[in-house]
Design a protein around this motif. Structure first.
Motif, PDB file in Angstrom:
ATOM      1  N   GLU A   1       0.811  -1.218   0.000  1.00 23.29           N
ATOM      2  CA  GLU A   1       0.000   0.000   0.000  1.00 23.29           C
ATOM      3  C   GLU A   1       0.845   1.269   0.000  1.00 23.29           C
ATOM      4  N   ILE A   2       2.097   1.144   0.374  1.00 24.69           N
ATOM      5  CA  ILE A   2       2.983   2.312   0.433  1.00 24.69           C
ATOM      6  C   ILE A   2       3.065   2.997  -0.929  1.00 24.69           C
ATOM      7  N   ARG A   3       3.152   2.243  -2.006  1.00 27.54           N
ATOM      8  CA  ARG A   3       3.278   2.826  -3.344  1.00 27.54           C
ATOM      9  C   ARG A   3       2.057   3.677  -3.684  1.00 27.54           C
ATOM     10  N   GLU A   4       0.876   3.174  -3.378  1.00 30.02           N
ATOM     11  CA  GLU A   4      -0.354   3.922  -3.659  1.00 30.02           C
ATOM     12  C   GLU A   4      -0.393   5.223  -2.856  1.00 30.02           C
ATOM     13  N   LEU A   5      -0.041   5.158  -1.587  1.00 26.38           N
ATOM     14  CA  LEU A   5      -0.015   6.358  -0.754  1.00 26.38           C
ATOM     15  C   LEU A   5       1.068   7.328  -1.216  1.00 26.38           C
ATOM     16  N   ALA A   6       2.223   6.791  -1.607  1.00 26.07           N
ATOM     17  CA  ALA A   6       3.307   7.648  -2.100  1.00 26.07           C
ATOM     18  C   ALA A   6       2.887   8.353  -3.390  1.00 26.07           C
ATOM     19  N   ASP A   7       2.209   7.636  -4.282  1.00 30.98           N
ATOM     20  CA  ASP A   7       1.701   8.253  -5.517  1.00 30.98           C
ATOM     21  C   ASP A   7       0.725   9.384  -5.203  1.00 30.98           C
ATOM     22  N   TYR A   8      -0.135   9.162  -4.220  1.00 27.95           N
ATOM     23  CA  TYR A   8      -1.081  10.189  -3.791  1.00 27.95           C
ATOM     24  C   TYR A   8      -0.325  11.442  -3.336  1.00 27.95           C
ATOM     25  N   HIS A   9       0.668  11.252  -2.474  1.00 24.92           N
ATOM     26  CA  HIS A   9       1.423  12.408  -1.979  1.00 24.92           C
ATOM     27  C   HIS A   9       2.268  13.045  -3.078  1.00 24.92           C
ATOM     28  N   ARG A  10       2.758  12.256  -4.005  1.00 18.15           N
ATOM     29  CA  ARG A  10       3.496  12.822  -5.136  1.00 18.15           C
ATOM     30  C   ARG A  10       2.630  13.848  -5.856  1.00 18.15           C
ATOM     31  N   GLY A  11       1.393  13.474  -6.143  1.00 24.96           N
ATOM     32  CA  GLY A  11       0.468  14.387  -6.813  1.00 24.96           C
ATOM     33  C   GLY A  11       0.166  15.628  -5.987  1.00 24.96           C
ATOM     34  N   ARG A  12      -0.034  15.443  -4.692  1.00 26.54           N
ATOM     35  CA  ARG A  12      -0.309  16.592  -3.818  1.00 26.54           C
ATOM     36  C   ARG A  12       0.888  17.525  -3.739  1.00 26.54           C
ATOM     37  N   ILE A  13       2.078  16.971  -3.619  1.00 26.12           N
ATOM     38  CA  ILE A  13       3.285  17.808  -3.537  1.00 26.12           C
ATOM     39  C   ILE A  13       3.470  18.576  -4.838  1.00 26.12           C
TER      40      ILE A  13
END
Length: 183
Positions: free
Chosen positions: A23-35
């Protein structure tokens, strides 16, 4: 492509975490977009490895000093670090002749907003320490602007008063204003 040292070391930790938790990859992708959208909201703050490295340092320093060890907040920040990695590792390093002026508009706007914030000696030293940890990232208006965005991004994870965070941003602005102005 050359990659700043903070992204290289973070990539190893990220790969290890991916092996443990899918699940880390999905959450990291989410934060990538937000950043990325945070940077998009500041058009005169260029998006390149140095600004994202500054973001990463601002976020990490805020978490390290203002979030209690072992807290739920501290335990939940890794996806943000992964998001910064995913965003920053594929960006170019700014080598343009105008790089010393990049981000100056952001800093000047921040100074106005933070005019009542007190730049403490501790905060000033923490900003310097953050950039000493990544010696291949130059302290510039752009990377210091990224640092401020990282401090702001860490706000939901900090449970105490915001005075320490505004002091960090004020210190980053002070460092930026002390840089030689070359155009």
């Amino acid at each position: 492509m050359t990659v700043r040292s903070c992204f290289t070391s973070l990539a190893n930790a990220f790969e290890d975490r991916l092996a443990e938790d899918s699940e880390i990859r999905e959450l990291a992708d989410y934060h990538r977009g937000r950043i990325e959208s945070v940077f998009d909201s500041q058009p005169d703050l260029p998006l390149h490895q140095d600004t994202v490295a500054g973001f990463l340092q601002g976020f990490v320093i805020t978490i390290a000093y203002y979030v209690p060890d072992g807290s739920v907040e501290q335990q939940s920040v890794f996806p943000v670090l992964g998001g910064a990695l995913l965003l920053g590792q594929d960006l170019p390093i700014d080598t343009s002749p105008a790089r010393s002026a990049a981000g100056r508009g952001f800093i000047e706007r921040a100074v106005v907003v933070l005019e009542d914030a007190r730049c403490t000696n501790i905060a000033y030293e923490l900003v310097k320490q953050a950039f000493n940890l990544v010696p291949d990232v130059p302290m510039s208006c752009a990377s210091l602007g990224g640092f401020c965005l990282g401090v702001l991004y860490a706000s939901p994870y900090v449970t105490g008063p915001a005075a320490d965070q505004t002091a960090l941003m004020s210190a980053a602005c002070r460092h930026a204003r002390e840089l030689p102005q070359r155009l």
